[in-house]
Write an enzyme that holds these catalytic residues in place. Structure first.
Site, PDB file in Angstrom:
ATOM      1  N   GLU A   1      -6.624  -5.672  -3.059  1.00  0.00           N
ATOM      2  CA  GLU A   1      -8.352  -5.915  -2.566  1.00  0.00           C
ATOM      3  C   GLU A   1      -8.799  -5.703  -1.005  1.00  0.00           C
ATOM      4  O   GLU A   1      -9.537  -6.305  -1.264  1.00  0.00           O
ATOM      5  CB  GLU A   1      -7.893  -7.456  -2.909  1.00  0.00           C
ATOM      6  CG  GLU A   1      -7.620  -8.392  -1.596  1.00  0.00           C
ATOM      7  CD  GLU A   1      -5.471  -8.333  -1.537  1.00  0.00           C
ATOM      8  OE1 GLU A   1      -5.279  -9.330  -0.843  1.00  0.00           O
ATOM      9  OE2 GLU A   1      -5.289  -7.244  -2.281  1.00  0.00           O
TER      10      GLU A   1
ATOM     11  N   HIS B   1      -2.447  -4.810  -0.378  1.00  0.00           N
ATOM     12  CA  HIS B   1      -3.548  -5.540  -0.581  1.00  0.00           C
ATOM     13  C   HIS B   1      -4.301  -4.467  -1.397  1.00  0.00           C
ATOM     14  O   HIS B   1      -5.429  -4.055  -0.064  1.00  0.00           O
ATOM     15  CB  HIS B   1      -3.799  -6.198   1.146  1.00  0.00           C
ATOM     16  CG  HIS B   1      -2.878  -7.210   0.904  1.00  0.00           C
ATOM     17  ND1 HIS B   1      -3.377  -8.375   0.821  1.00  0.00           N
ATOM     18  CD2 HIS B   1      -2.052  -6.943   2.050  1.00  0.00           C
ATOM     19  CE1 HIS B   1      -1.961  -9.536   1.363  1.00  0.00           C
ATOM     20  NE2 HIS B   1      -1.388  -8.780   2.179  1.00  0.00           N
TER      21      HIS B   1
ATOM     22  N   CYS C   1       1.260  -9.614  -2.988  1.00  0.00           N
ATOM     23  CA  CYS C   1       1.998 -10.197  -1.354  1.00  0.00           C
ATOM     24  C   CYS C   1       2.612 -11.197  -1.460  1.00  0.00           C
ATOM     25  O   CYS C   1       3.276 -11.664  -2.221  1.00  0.00           O
ATOM     26  CB  CYS C   1       1.050 -10.056  -0.235  1.00  0.00           C
ATOM     27  SG  CYS C   1       1.527  -9.844   1.701  1.00  0.00           S
TER      28      CYS C   1
END
Length: 644
Positions: free
Chosen positions: A617, A615, A485
């Site tokens: 994560e 994302h 990002c």
């Protein structure tokens, strides 16, 4: 009121609501199809997706519910469910919050409005899998300005009495509140307003999601009984909530939705949209009842073989069909018509797409003959994560790498004084020298100013000492770099992708710019792995599709034809936005930012530096459970494994 010794008093007149205007009375319906579509287009029912997607709903990797669920992300949730944040370790505890309020009911009777605000907020918690006995309330109140008029004082009096009666009836307390008596501007008054917020805790294993799951399942209705004054029979309501909760715990109910002033129709419609399943309503359900107010009642989806296991009072009102249509007698409404009607009212105000349509793309999948192998092996690599003012994904990124088996160093770049900057440069240089991986996290570094996203991030890394440390990590220690990002934006501005080194951008360099819709967008996106050249994708399946949260305002990948051809030819396009069938597409429903060639992530020429927008994560146990698809791209595990 006896406030700190200052005695104050006023006269209050409490007026009875008009039976003639009683909102509980069902109105006759002659044209079910027209009424169904009219209900879906009502401003109190219609889609607010374009507004909701402006706000980051996945930060913290703790959202058990995304705001809209199902394969198509179209079933609107009624309750906030999120994991309890913990810095280290794991937890299975979730927090829940819902609200109840109907302005029309409260305008007719503030007393009834407050009671059913409490009931509705409780029912939504129960539908999510919560235990009503643990609920606590907080109330938000707005009323017109108080004057000498005795009847004006009667409205907040009625609302507070109603909320108090409901709490006493259920044996549940409020633990806070925010009151405002200033809901008047000139001659304009707000409706009588007492919003009930219900809060609860539960275990993640207890939570169910509201989208319809399977054709053939049965729809049952649990109804609240009312006395002659239209007050709920509290003992019966508590028994109903207990029966529903018990059925959810035993997996006899697989989805549930709380009804409101608009009745059965909006509930079953919204439940159906997420997976584009249809609903058939039994003909013994009166047409007027489909749209009659049923505050706090619950419609539930039950596997056909589990209906007999339900306890208490309930009615079978229909079933889930596989026709993608809403059926009632000889009435049939295809789900696309219903969906378009539901979306239309606010689409111009809060658009969900900027450009309609968009073709599917025929782009290649790159199968590398060999992948870059690390020459400097290490059992447990160290990751350096730089944090700038505005960065907000360092915790999620740290957890992802630690879960994968790495050590993590995070350092904040301090910039309040010249000394702070000098010290930060020194700390960054030392940390990078200790690391094998550098990870640029997401967020809004320096508020995306000056001059666009990640500009300040990139400026700091052009410092001679930091630049030299990064180059040594990459060139002398065979290190890796990852940017997600805002971190991808930093990699682009530094030149690390696509060039593989820190260099100035030229006029024709690929870049990331504002989403076509012109605003921040937060939703889950489907991405396809289209190259296996990168060590970061070693554990992903080539050609596989993965689902990850996107949350960005400037994620649109832009490049000229020469660069696009080069990126695909050399396997540097790592991931693309795709539809549910795995097709790269320019359709903004799936390619959410309008990226050229639907590109979501690219790498450096040798694949060791990887930048992507979604994302990866932000994942974990019981996160985004109302979203369908594999959420684990395994890039962190792949990065750690590379050094072994």
């Amino acid at each position: 009121l006896d406030t700190n010794g200052a005695h104050q008093e006023t006269d209050v007149v409490v007026e009875m609501p008009s039976e003639k205007d009683n909102l509980f009375n069902a109105k006759p319906v002659t044209d079910v199809k027209a009424e169904w579509l009219k209900t879906l287009s009502d401003l109190n029912v219609c889609s607010q997706k374009g507004l909701v997607e402006m706000f980051d709903s996945s930060i913290g990797a703790g959202s058990v519910y995304m705001p809209y669920g199902g394969k198509y992300q179209l079933t609107e949730v009624q309750t906030m469910v999120a994991k309890l944040p913990v810095l280290k370790g794991k937890t299975d505890m979730v927090t829940m919050m819902s609200y109840g309020f109907d302005p029309y009911l409260s305008s007719w009777s503030a007393y009834h409005g407050a009671i059913y605000a409490v009931v509705e907020s409780m029912a939504k918690i129960v539908c999510a899998g919560g235990d009503y006995r643990k609920i606590r309330f907080t109330f938000q109140e707005y009323f017109r300005r108080m004057t000498e008029d005795k009847t004006r004082w009667g409205e907040p009096m009625k609302a507070l009495l109603g909320a108090f009666e409901a709490q006493m009836g259920f044996g549940l307390p409020s633990i806070g509140g925010k009151d405002s008596m200033s809901g008047t501007f000139n001659d304009l008054d707000v409706p009588n307003t007492l919003v009930s917020f219900a809060v609860d805790t539960a275990s993640e294993k207890d939570v169910i999601t509201p989208e319809l799951k399977k054709a053939g399942n049965v729809l049952v209705l649990f109804e609240i009984k009312r006395d002659k004054f239209d007050i709920p029979v509290y003992a019966q309501v508590m028994e109903m909530f207990t029966n529903v909760a018990d059925a959810i715990a035993k997996h006899n109910i697989v989805s549930a939705y709380t009804l409101n002033a608009k009745g059965i129709v909006p509930a079953v419609s919204k439940m159906a949209f997420g997976n584009m399943l249809g609903v058939t309503i039994n003909e013994d359900v009166d047409a007027a009842e489909l749209f009659a107010p049923k505050y706090g009642c619950i419609v539930a989806e039950v596997p056909a073989d589990k209906v007999s296991a339900l306890t208490g009072d309930y009615r079978v009102i229909g079933f889930v069909n596989d026709k993608a249509a809403f059926e009632y007698g000889n009435v049939s409404i295809d789900i696309k018509t219903a969906l378009d009607t539901w979306k239309k009212p606010l689409e111009k105000v809060f658009p969900t797409i900027a450009v309609k349509g968009g073709e599917k793309l025929d782009t290649p999948v790159y199968n590398a003959k060999e992948i870059y192998i690390c020459k400097n092996k290490i059992a447990k690599p160290t990751v350096f994560i730089p944090v700038f003012p505005g960065t907000n994904c360092e915790y999620d990124s740290t957890k992802a790498f630690e879960r994968a088996g790495a050590d993590v160093i995070t350092k904040v770049f301090r910039n309040l004084t010249a000394d702070d900057i000098r010290e930060s440069v020194e700390e960054f240089e030392k940390s990078i020298n200790k690391a094998q991986i550098i990870m640029f996290p997401g967020g809004f570094s320096a508020g995306d100013e000056p001059d666009g996203s990640a500009k300040f991030f990139a400026t700091a890394f052009r410092n001679a000492r930091i630049k030299e440390a990064v180059e040594k990590l990459l060139n002398e220690r065979d290190g890796l770099a990852l940017g997600i990002c805002n971190g991808f934006q930093a990699l682009i501005k530094l030149g690390l992708v696509p060039y593989g080194k820190i260099t100035e951008q030229s006029a024709d360099s690929p870049t990331l710019t504002m989403n076509t819709i012109g605003r921040h967008i937060s939703k889950m996106v489907y991405t396809k792995v289209v190259s296996n050249k990168s060590p970061w994708l070693a554990k992903a399946t080539l050609g596989g599709t993965y689902c990850s949260p996107a949350s960005h305002g400037e994620g649109r990948f832009v490049a000229n034809k020469e660069w696009l051809d080069k990126l695909f030819a050399e396997g540097m396009v790592a991931t693309q936005y795709v539809d549910l069938d795995g097709n790269p597409t320019m359709d903004e429903e799936w390619n959410v930012n309008g990226s050229y060639c639907s590109i979501e992530g690219i790498t450096s020429p040798d694949g060791r530096i990887f930048g992507k927008m979604a994302h990866a994560e932000r994942r974990g146990d019981s996160v985004a459970i109302n979203i369908y698809g594999d959420q684990d791209l395994k890039i962190f595990e792949s990065g750690v494994e590379y050094f072994k």
